[in-house]
Design an enzyme around this catalytic site. Structure first.
Site, PDB file in Angstrom:
ATOM      1  N   HIS A  44      35.067  34.369  37.627  1.00  0.00           N
ATOM      2  CA  HIS A  44      34.906  34.745  36.217  1.00  0.00           C
ATOM      3  C   HIS A  44      35.827  35.914  35.852  1.00  0.00           C
ATOM      4  CE1 HIS A  44      32.015  37.030  38.573  1.00  0.00           C
ATOM      5  NE2 HIS A  44      32.028  37.966  37.638  1.00  0.00           N
ATOM      6  N   THR A  47      40.839  35.725  33.396  1.00  0.00           N
ATOM      7  CA  THR A  47      42.259  35.606  33.764  1.00  0.00           C
ATOM      8  C   THR A  47      42.517  35.912  35.243  1.00  0.00           C
ATOM      9  OG1 THR A  47      42.450  37.876  32.960  1.00  0.00           O
ATOM     10  CG2 THR A  47      43.276  36.137  31.499  1.00  0.00           C
ATOM     11  N   ARG A  48      43.558  35.290  35.781  1.00  0.00           N
ATOM     12  CA  ARG A  48      44.038  35.572  37.137  1.00  0.00           C
ATOM     13  C   ARG A  48      45.562  35.623  37.113  1.00  0.00           C
ATOM     14  NH1 ARG A  48      39.364  36.546  37.631  1.00  0.00           N
ATOM     15  NH2 ARG A  48      37.896  35.798  39.203  1.00  0.00           N
ATOM     16  N   LYS A 262      43.052  44.746  31.119  1.00  0.00           N
ATOM     17  CA  LYS A 262      42.035  44.559  32.172  1.00  0.00           C
ATOM     18  C   LYS A 262      42.609  45.065  33.491  1.00  0.00           C
ATOM     19  CE  LYS A 262      40.943  40.574  34.447  1.00  0.00           C
ATOM     20  NZ  LYS A 262      40.465  39.202  34.695  1.00  0.00           N
ATOM     21  N   HIS A 266      42.300  46.135  44.153  1.00  0.00           N
ATOM     22  CA  HIS A 266      42.306  45.001  45.086  1.00  0.00           C
ATOM     23  C   HIS A 266      41.730  45.372  46.457  1.00  0.00           C
ATOM     24  CE1 HIS A 266      43.500  41.281  46.918  1.00  0.00           C
ATOM     25  NE2 HIS A 266      44.216  41.932  47.818  1.00  0.00           N
ATOM     26  N   CYS A 311      32.222  41.139  40.721  1.00  0.00           N
ATOM     27  CA  CYS A 311      32.642  39.817  41.197  1.00  0.00           C
ATOM     28  C   CYS A 311      32.680  39.907  42.724  1.00  0.00           C
ATOM     29  CB  CYS A 311      34.041  39.575  40.630  1.00  0.00           C
ATOM     30  SG  CYS A 311      34.670  37.900  40.735  1.00  0.00           S
ATOM     31  N   LYS A 344      45.305  31.572  42.154  1.00  0.00           N
ATOM     32  CA  LYS A 344      46.618  31.007  41.784  1.00  0.00           C
ATOM     33  C   LYS A 344      46.951  29.761  42.607  1.00  0.00           C
ATOM     34  CE  LYS A 344      48.540  35.002  43.166  1.00  0.00           C
ATOM     35  NZ  LYS A 344      47.371  35.535  43.927  1.00  0.00           N
TER      36      LYS A 344
HETATM   37  C1  LIG Z   1      37.707  40.452  40.271  1.00  0.00           C
HETATM   38  C2  LIG Z   1      38.571  39.398  40.884  1.00  0.00           C
HETATM   39  C3  LIG Z   1      39.921  39.333  40.548  1.00  0.00           C
HETATM   40  C4  LIG Z   1      40.752  38.384  41.130  1.00  0.00           C
HETATM   41  N1  LIG Z   1      42.071  38.313  40.745  1.00  0.00           N
HETATM   42  C5  LIG Z   1      42.857  37.320  41.241  1.00  0.00           C
HETATM   43  C6  LIG Z   1      44.176  37.141  40.749  1.00  0.00           C
HETATM   44  O1  LIG Z   1      44.634  37.883  39.861  1.00  0.00           O
HETATM   45  N2  LIG Z   1      44.923  36.132  41.259  1.00  0.00           N
HETATM   46  C7  LIG Z   1      44.442  35.278  42.214  1.00  0.00           C
HETATM   47  O2  LIG Z   1      45.166  34.386  42.639  1.00  0.00           O
HETATM   48  N3  LIG Z   1      43.167  35.404  42.678  1.00  0.00           N
HETATM   49  C8  LIG Z   1      42.381  36.391  42.214  1.00  0.00           C
HETATM   50  N4  LIG Z   1      41.081  36.518  42.639  1.00  0.00           N
HETATM   51  C9  LIG Z   1      40.593  35.638  43.709  1.00  0.00           C
HETATM   52  C10 LIG Z   1      40.110  34.279  43.240  1.00  0.00           C
HETATM   53  O3  LIG Z   1      39.446  34.355  42.011  1.00  0.00           O
HETATM   54  C11 LIG Z   1      39.226  33.708  44.337  1.00  0.00           C
HETATM   55  O4  LIG Z   1      39.998  33.677  45.539  1.00  0.00           O
HETATM   56  C12 LIG Z   1      38.755  32.300  44.019  1.00  0.00           C
HETATM   57  O5  LIG Z   1      38.081  32.265  42.779  1.00  0.00           O
HETATM   58  C13 LIG Z   1      37.827  31.808  45.137  1.00  0.00           C
HETATM   59  O6  LIG Z   1      37.450  30.491  44.841  1.00  0.00           O
HETATM   60  P1  LIG Z   1      36.264  29.739  45.600  1.00  0.00           P
HETATM   61  O7  LIG Z   1      36.310  28.333  45.149  1.00  0.00           O
HETATM   62  O8  LIG Z   1      36.379  30.051  47.041  1.00  0.00           O
HETATM   63  O9  LIG Z   1      34.930  30.451  45.077  1.00  0.00           O
HETATM   64  P2  LIG Z   1      34.161  30.225  43.687  1.00  0.00           P
HETATM   65  O10 LIG Z   1      35.115  30.005  42.575  1.00  0.00           O
HETATM   66  O11 LIG Z   1      33.192  31.347  43.576  1.00  0.00           O
HETATM   67  O12 LIG Z   1      33.391  28.855  43.910  1.00  0.00           O
HETATM   68  C14 LIG Z   1      32.375  28.676  44.860  1.00  0.00           C
HETATM   69  C15 LIG Z   1      31.304  27.811  44.225  1.00  0.00           C
HETATM   70  O13 LIG Z   1      30.411  27.361  45.224  1.00  0.00           O
HETATM   71  C16 LIG Z   1      29.115  27.312  44.652  1.00  0.00           C
HETATM   72  N5  LIG Z   1      28.134  27.314  45.759  1.00  0.00           N
HETATM   73  C17 LIG Z   1      27.953  28.271  46.708  1.00  0.00           C
HETATM   74  N6  LIG Z   1      26.976  27.932  47.566  1.00  0.00           N
HETATM   75  C18 LIG Z   1      26.532  26.730  47.166  1.00  0.00           C
HETATM   76  C19 LIG Z   1      25.503  25.875  47.651  1.00  0.00           C
HETATM   77  N7  LIG Z   1      24.755  26.181  48.725  1.00  0.00           N
HETATM   78  N8  LIG Z   1      25.280  24.715  47.001  1.00  0.00           N
HETATM   79  C20 LIG Z   1      26.016  24.378  45.912  1.00  0.00           C
HETATM   80  N9  LIG Z   1      26.990  25.173  45.405  1.00  0.00           N
HETATM   81  C21 LIG Z   1      27.257  26.325  46.017  1.00  0.00           C
HETATM   82  C22 LIG Z   1      29.076  28.565  43.800  1.00  0.00           C
HETATM   83  O14 LIG Z   1      28.058  28.500  42.826  1.00  0.00           O
HETATM   84  C23 LIG Z   1      30.481  28.564  43.199  1.00  0.00           C
HETATM   85  O15 LIG Z   1      30.522  27.904  41.944  1.00  0.00           O
HETATM   86  C24 LIG Z   1      40.229  37.468  42.079  1.00  0.00           C
HETATM   87  C25 LIG Z   1      38.866  37.540  42.415  1.00  0.00           C
HETATM   88  C26 LIG Z   1      38.042  38.471  41.819  1.00  0.00           C
HETATM   89  C27 LIG Z   1      36.600  38.521  42.195  1.00  0.00           C
END
Ligand SMILES: Cc1cc2nc3c(=O)[nH]c(=O)nc-3n(C[C@H](O)[C@H](O)[C@H](O)COP(=O)(O)OP(=O)(O)OC[C@H]3O[C@@H](n4cnc5c(N)ncnc54)[C@H](O)[C@@H]3O)c2cc1C
Length: 375
Positions: A44, A47-48, A262, A266, A311, A344
């Site tokens: 959430h 933006t990224r 924003k 990191h 986050c 990204k």
């Molecule tokens: C503040 C912040 C800034 C960032 N800035 C950048 C940036 O500028 N550029 C960049 O490239 N990256 C950035 N990132 C990193 C990037 O956002 C994350 O690496 C990425 O979102 C991770 O994706 P994910 O799919 O692993 O996790 P998520 O997107 O969190 O997805 C995991 C999903 O799994 C679901 N889930 C978990 N357990 C279960 C279960 N038991 N059963 C069913 N569903 C489940 C959750 O509800 C969630 O929806 C940032 C991260 C943060 C927190």
């Protein structure tokens, strides 16, 4: 209910995987504990940043260039503008690994990067105030992805291709017998031939059910929006930025749609359990002060705090991703440990997960993200 592939976690990586799998004509089910995009994981905050000359290492470049192509495909298929080409300026001491990796990535892959001293940076973008010994590496082709809208776009296209998404459906148990996957949620039992686990900060818990312990550490992170003068910081005038200071690594975004600037930090962050209710932004005394100190020093034109959020990052020990098949189950693909820089790549990660499930391999080399590096 029986499916060809079940995807646990329909967030950044899982939703993209669901989309690519849905293109194969297979019967796909995505399960998520919440209703993505949502505020409880890692995706959430609107933006990224996406940058291609990669400060974390030139070995990421082919994968991020694939991601770039796929973001552009997503924009075409969805009809939505998901990328803003604001450019990204990376700032730091010339000797730092981060800056050196950007320079070597740009040379090796012929990426356009303008290298400037701190005076040139400040002349071009008067919003910055930088120490004399810092340099700037400006990559004009890079910019900002609308993260929540991108997840929505993948969801809509996956559903159009016939994928099923069940929200508010937390997976409680996974078992595999004779290559058949059985998933239990509070209300349902689902079976499939193959499984993708892309559950962000919860991935470690889920993989323990498949006898796999990975070194994943979820940490609490904060970020905040500040009032900013649109004449200086509007996204058509000011780039996204990553600034490596002697206090830490900070990143930020120009003001987009009047949102204000924003910023976030990191490095650092306190380890947490993803099920623990996190202290809100400002409940930890340092949250606001840390960002304000950074802004006062490096972007001093920024005014009052608007609001902040929390986050999660999920860290691996080397801050590299995990994208691989389960060592004991060739029908289980895993994407985890994106260590705060994964969004990204999520288009390319989704495609890689789909390729791993369908053919066991990916066309862009992902061996650096293999699980066996932790042995
Ligand atoms: C503040 C912040 C800034 C960032 N800035 C950048 C940036 O500028 N550029 C960049 O490239 N990256 C950035 N990132 C990193 C990037 O956002 C994350 O690496 C990425 O979102 C991770 O994706 P994910 O799919 O692993 O996790 P998520 O997107 O969190 O997805 C995991 C999903 O799994 C679901 N889930 C978990 N357990 C279960 C279960 N038991 N059963 C069913 N569903 C489940 C959750 O509800 C969630 O929806 C940032 C991260 C943060 C927190």
């Amino acid at each position: 209910m029986n499916y060809d592939v079940i995807v646990i976690g329909a967030g950044s990586m899982g939703m993209a995987a669901g989309y690519y799998l849905s293109k194969s004509g297979k019967k796909i089910l995505l399960l998520d504990s919440f209703n993505p995009p949502h505020n409880n994981g890692s995706h959430h905050g609107e933006t990224r940043i996406i940058r291609y000359a990669y400060g974390e290492g030139e070995e990421y470049v082919p994968f991020v260039l694939r991601a770039k192509e796929l973001w552009s495909d997503l924009e075409k298929s969805s009809g939505k503008q998901l990328f803003l080409q604001t450019g990204v300026i990376n700032v730091g001491n010339e000797e730092s690994d981060f800056i050196q990796n950007i320079i070597s990535s740009s040379k090796k892959y012929s990426l356009p990067v303008d290298i400037m001293d701190s005076k040139e940076v400040q002349t071009r973008w008067p919003g910055f105030s930088l120490p004399n010994n810092y340099i700037g590496c400006f990559e004009p082709t890079s910019g900002v992805l609308k993260c929540e809208e991108s997840i929505q776009a993948y969801q809509e296209l996956a559903e159009k291709n016939g994928a099923t998404i069940i929200t508010y459906s937390r997976v409680r148990n996974i078992s595999i017998k004779n290559e058949k996957v059985t998933i239990l949620t509070d209300e349902h039992k689902f079976c499939s031939e193959a499984l993708v686990v892309a559950a962000g900060a919860w991935t470690g818990q889920l993989l323990s059910m498949l006898d796999l312990e990975l070194p994943l550490t979820p940490v609490r992170k904060t970020f905040a929006w500040f009032h900013a003068d649109e004449k200086v910081y509007h996204h058509t005038k000011f780039p996204a930025f990553a600034v490596e200071t002697s206090q830490g690594m900070y990143y930020g975004f120009p003001s987009i749609d009047g949102a204000g600037i924003k910023v976030g930090r990191h490095d650092g962050g306190d380890p947490i359990s993803p099920d623990e209710s996190m202290l809100a932004f400002g409940e930890v005394e340092a949250d606001k002060g840390d960002l304000e100190n950074y802004l006062n020093k490096y972007i001093p034109g920024i005014q009052q705090l608007k609001y902040g959020k929390t986050c999660m990052y999920t860290l691996t020990p080397d801050e590299k991703f995990i994208i691989d098949l389960h060592p004991n189950y060739s029908n289980v693909a895993i994407a985890a440990g994106f260590s705060g820089h994964g969004f990204k790549f999520s288009s390319a990660v989704g495609q890689a997960l789909s390729n791993l499930i369908i053919s066991g391999k990916n066309d862009v080399d992902i061996s650096q993200f293999a699980i066996n590096r932790f042995k």
